[in-house]
Motif scaffolding. Sequence first.
Motif, PDB file in Angstrom:
ATOM      1  N   HIS A  97     -31.238  54.427  89.017  1.00  0.00           N
ATOM      2  CA  HIS A  97     -29.840  54.208  89.796  1.00  0.00           C
ATOM      3  C   HIS A  97     -29.412  54.580  90.581  1.00  0.00           C
ATOM      4  CE1 HIS A  97     -26.016  52.932  88.466  1.00  0.00           C
ATOM      5  NE2 HIS A  97     -25.129  54.322  88.345  1.00  0.00           N
ATOM      6  N   ALA A  98     -30.131  56.009  90.281  1.00  0.00           N
ATOM      7  CA  ALA A  98     -29.484  56.124  92.267  1.00  0.00           C
ATOM      8  C   ALA A  98     -29.333  55.552  93.002  1.00  0.00           C
ATOM      9  CB  ALA A  98     -29.514  57.771  91.575  1.00  0.00           C
ATOM     10  N   ARG A  99     -31.237  55.004  93.431  1.00  0.00           N
ATOM     11  CA  ARG A  99     -31.386  54.667  94.154  1.00  0.00           C
ATOM     12  C   ARG A  99     -30.589  53.291  95.162  1.00  0.00           C
ATOM     13  NH1 ARG A  99     -38.054  55.547  94.370  1.00  0.00           N
ATOM     14  NH2 ARG A  99     -37.805  58.055  94.996  1.00  0.00           N
ATOM     15  N   LYS A 100     -30.820  52.376  93.224  1.00  0.00           N
ATOM     16  CA  LYS A 100     -30.193  51.420  93.148  1.00  0.00           C
ATOM     17  C   LYS A 100     -28.786  51.279  94.083  1.00  0.00           C
ATOM     18  CE  LYS A 100     -28.738  47.411  90.569  1.00  0.00           C
ATOM     19  NZ  LYS A 100     -28.446  46.013  89.314  1.00  0.00           N
ATOM     20  N   ILE A 101     -27.761  51.990  93.656  1.00  0.00           N
ATOM     21  CA  ILE A 101     -26.199  52.635  94.425  1.00  0.00           C
ATOM     22  C   ILE A 101     -26.376  53.327  96.384  1.00  0.00           C
ATOM     23  CG2 ILE A 101     -24.992  52.047  92.729  1.00  0.00           C
ATOM     24  CD1 ILE A 101     -24.983  55.387  92.346  1.00  0.00           C
ATOM     25  N   ARG A 102     -28.203  53.421  96.251  1.00  0.00           N
ATOM     26  CA  ARG A 102     -28.046  54.300  97.609  1.00  0.00           C
ATOM     27  C   ARG A 102     -27.535  56.087  97.534  1.00  0.00           C
ATOM     28  NH1 ARG A 102     -31.415  52.233 100.572  1.00  0.00           N
ATOM     29  NH2 ARG A 102     -30.660  53.266 102.775  1.00  0.00           N
ATOM     30  N   GLN A 103     -28.094  56.094  96.453  1.00  0.00           N
ATOM     31  CA  GLN A 103     -26.622  57.602  96.328  1.00  0.00           C
ATOM     32  C   GLN A 103     -28.196  59.180  96.412  1.00  0.00           C
ATOM     33  OE1 GLN A 103     -23.708  57.934  93.330  1.00  0.00           O
ATOM     34  NE2 GLN A 103     -24.043  60.436  92.957  1.00  0.00           N
ATOM     35  N   ALA A 104     -27.692  60.196  97.022  1.00  0.00           N
ATOM     36  CA  ALA A 104     -29.242  60.988  97.302  1.00  0.00           C
ATOM     37  C   ALA A 104     -28.792  61.832  95.470  1.00  0.00           C
ATOM     38  CB  ALA A 104     -28.853  61.861  98.121  1.00  0.00           C
ATOM     39  N   ALA A 105     -29.818  62.150  95.124  1.00  0.00           N
ATOM     40  CA  ALA A 105     -29.750  62.783  93.766  1.00  0.00           C
ATOM     41  C   ALA A 105     -30.418  63.709  93.354  1.00  0.00           C
ATOM     42  CB  ALA A 105     -30.794  62.071  92.204  1.00  0.00           C
ATOM     43  N   TYR A 106     -30.221  65.021  92.947  1.00  0.00           N
ATOM     44  CA  TYR A 106     -31.096  66.797  93.102  1.00  0.00           C
ATOM     45  C   TYR A 106     -31.095  66.396  91.372  1.00  0.00           C
ATOM     46  CZ  TYR A 106     -28.038  66.411  97.526  1.00  0.00           C
ATOM     47  OH  TYR A 106     -27.693  65.858  98.378  1.00  0.00           O
ATOM     48  N   TRP A 107     -32.577  67.003  91.614  1.00  0.00           N
ATOM     49  CA  TRP A 107     -32.890  66.694  90.062  1.00  0.00           C
ATOM     50  C   TRP A 107     -33.578  68.818  89.685  1.00  0.00           C
ATOM     51  CZ3 TRP A 107     -31.848  63.251  86.897  1.00  0.00           C
ATOM     52  CH2 TRP A 107     -31.109  62.548  88.577  1.00  0.00           C
ATOM     53  N   ARG A 108     -33.471  69.842  88.914  1.00  0.00           N
ATOM     54  CA  ARG A 108     -33.894  70.429  88.574  1.00  0.00           C
ATOM     55  C   ARG A 108     -35.418  70.193  87.456  1.00  0.00           C
ATOM     56  NH1 ARG A 108     -32.906  75.827  89.529  1.00  0.00           N
ATOM     57  NH2 ARG A 108     -31.372  74.827  90.991  1.00  0.00           N
ATOM     58  N   ILE A 109     -36.120  70.766  88.148  1.00  0.00           N
ATOM     59  CA  ILE A 109     -37.458  71.019  86.291  1.00  0.00           C
ATOM     60  C   ILE A 109     -37.866  71.880  85.610  1.00  0.00           C
ATOM     61  CG2 ILE A 109     -39.544  68.942  86.325  1.00  0.00           C
ATOM     62  CD1 ILE A 109     -38.754  67.433  88.914  1.00  0.00           C
ATOM     63  N   GLY A 110     -38.122  71.789  84.666  1.00  0.00           N
ATOM     64  CA  GLY A 110     -38.145  72.530  84.383  1.00  0.00           C
ATOM     65  C   GLY A 110     -40.074  72.363  84.032  1.00  0.00           C
ATOM     66  N   LEU A 111     -40.782  73.095  84.517  1.00  0.00           N
ATOM     67  CA  LEU A 111     -42.057  73.161  84.695  1.00  0.00           C
ATOM     68  C   LEU A 111     -42.945  73.771  83.522  1.00  0.00           C
ATOM     69  CD1 LEU A 111     -42.894  74.160  88.755  1.00  0.00           C
ATOM     70  CD2 LEU A 111     -42.352  71.713  87.861  1.00  0.00           C
ATOM     71  N   ALA A 112     -42.229  74.473  82.629  1.00  0.00           N
ATOM     72  CA  ALA A 112     -43.252  74.966  81.527  1.00  0.00           C
ATOM     73  C   ALA A 112     -43.215  73.245  80.905  1.00  0.00           C
ATOM     74  CB  ALA A 112     -42.298  75.989  80.736  1.00  0.00           C
ATOM     75  N   GLU A 113     -42.177  72.743  80.083  1.00  0.00           N
ATOM     76  CA  GLU A 113     -41.584  71.761  79.377  1.00  0.00           C
ATOM     77  C   GLU A 113     -41.810  70.623  79.718  1.00  0.00           C
ATOM     78  OE1 GLU A 113     -42.512  71.718  75.445  1.00  0.00           O
ATOM     79  OE2 GLU A 113     -42.966  74.530  76.042  1.00  0.00           O
ATOM     80  N   GLY A 114     -41.438  70.742  80.975  1.00  0.00           N
ATOM     81  CA  GLY A 114     -40.695  68.871  81.919  1.00  0.00           C
ATOM     82  C   GLY A 114     -39.347  68.365  81.742  1.00  0.00           C
ATOM     83  N   GLU A 115     -39.044  69.416  81.162  1.00  0.00           N
ATOM     84  CA  GLU A 115     -37.937  69.164  81.133  1.00  0.00           C
ATOM     85  C   GLU A 115     -36.376  68.849  82.088  1.00  0.00           C
ATOM     86  OE1 GLU A 115     -37.067  73.662  80.543  1.00  0.00           O
ATOM     87  OE2 GLU A 115     -38.723  71.802  80.154  1.00  0.00           O
ATOM     88  N   VAL A 116     -35.589  67.767  82.171  1.00  0.00           N
ATOM     89  CA  VAL A 116     -35.133  67.639  83.595  1.00  0.00           C
ATOM     90  C   VAL A 116     -33.426  67.736  83.942  1.00  0.00           C
ATOM     91  CG1 VAL A 116     -35.092  65.989  86.161  1.00  0.00           C
ATOM     92  CG2 VAL A 116     -37.155  66.357  84.238  1.00  0.00           C
ATOM     93  N   GLN A 117     -32.678  67.674  84.315  1.00  0.00           N
ATOM     94  CA  GLN A 117     -31.559  67.641  84.817  1.00  0.00           C
ATOM     95  C   GLN A 117     -30.694  67.631  86.190  1.00  0.00           C
ATOM     96  OE1 GLN A 117     -29.149  71.830  82.790  1.00  0.00           O
ATOM     97  NE2 GLN A 117     -30.741  72.963  84.312  1.00  0.00           N
ATOM     98  N   MET A 118     -29.954  67.358  85.823  1.00  0.00           N
ATOM     99  CA  MET A 118     -29.359  67.159  87.566  1.00  0.00           C
ATOM    100  C   MET A 118     -28.376  67.818  87.757  1.00  0.00           C
ATOM    101  SD  MET A 118     -26.654  63.782  88.712  1.00  0.00           S
ATOM    102  CE  MET A 118     -27.621  62.533  88.403  1.00  0.00           C
ATOM    103  N   THR A 119     -28.321  68.574  89.335  1.00  0.00           N
ATOM    104  CA  THR A 119     -28.239  69.731  89.633  1.00  0.00           C
ATOM    105  C   THR A 119     -27.336  69.367  91.031  1.00  0.00           C
ATOM    106  OG1 THR A 119     -28.272  71.879  90.384  1.00  0.00           O
ATOM    107  CG2 THR A 119     -30.307  70.137  90.925  1.00  0.00           C
TER     108      THR A 119
END
Length: 283
Positions: free
Chosen positions: A114-136
Amino acid sequence: MDTGNDIFNTSPDPFAGLISRPDGSLALLLRSEGGFPRRPGAAMALWPDGTRIGRLGAGCIDADIAGHLGAVEPVTRLIYGKGGPIDLPLPCGGSVEIALIQRPDPEWLRQIAHARKIRQAAYWRIGLAEGEVQMTEAAETGLHGDEFVLKLYPGCALHIHGEGDEATALAAMARAIGLDCHLGANSVTADAQTAVVALFHDHDRELTILRDALASDAFYIGAMGSHRAQVARLAGLRDVGVGEEELAKLRGPIGVVAPAREPRLLAASVLTEILSLYDRAFG
């Protein structure tokens, strides 16, 4: 050596590939030391049948990553070069660390799309233990302990103005490698990841187009012609009120090969220049 079945198509996007085939995994380059050619944030999607989209290293590294598909843990952290398997040294020296995320969250992939479709930069924080992801909040890509910040920009887009063979050749090459390409009156507002190119032999037709482009956020604005044409072009833009700060953004002559008159050579030269500048700013 088995290097997998790489996909070469008009949209070589690992994230898009995982949306269409959610049984795959995502490999992310977390850090690199030495002369490794890829930067943190580089991605590769891969599937158990050997299909891959993208590359992270030489064939032996990518093949070894594939060997960890199906691991029990949600994220596998792999080191190559110094500190990694002794049979997989890096030709450039140094080391790289890669996270293999088994079957990433489909909702995250949809949010990226969706972010790419509307041409918007997006920032993600990825946990490297369980792989959980949240926008930051806005942050630079990089490794922070057991978390990795991933900054994703919209892809490079081209707005091409012109009616000759040069415009046709450039549009064909851009589309062949999956770039978002708009021609002439079909162009939309140029954003920060857009290149605007004027390819007119009659330079009087380009002034309004270039004036509007110079007032936009486009990262690349260029026009075809000689040094003499560029001098005349700048004078014409000054006459219609374009300031010196904006004029400094206008490239001409354009391309990495100069002079280039044959349409396909000019198109390839200009596209190389655009992609190089995009990679430097957003890659």
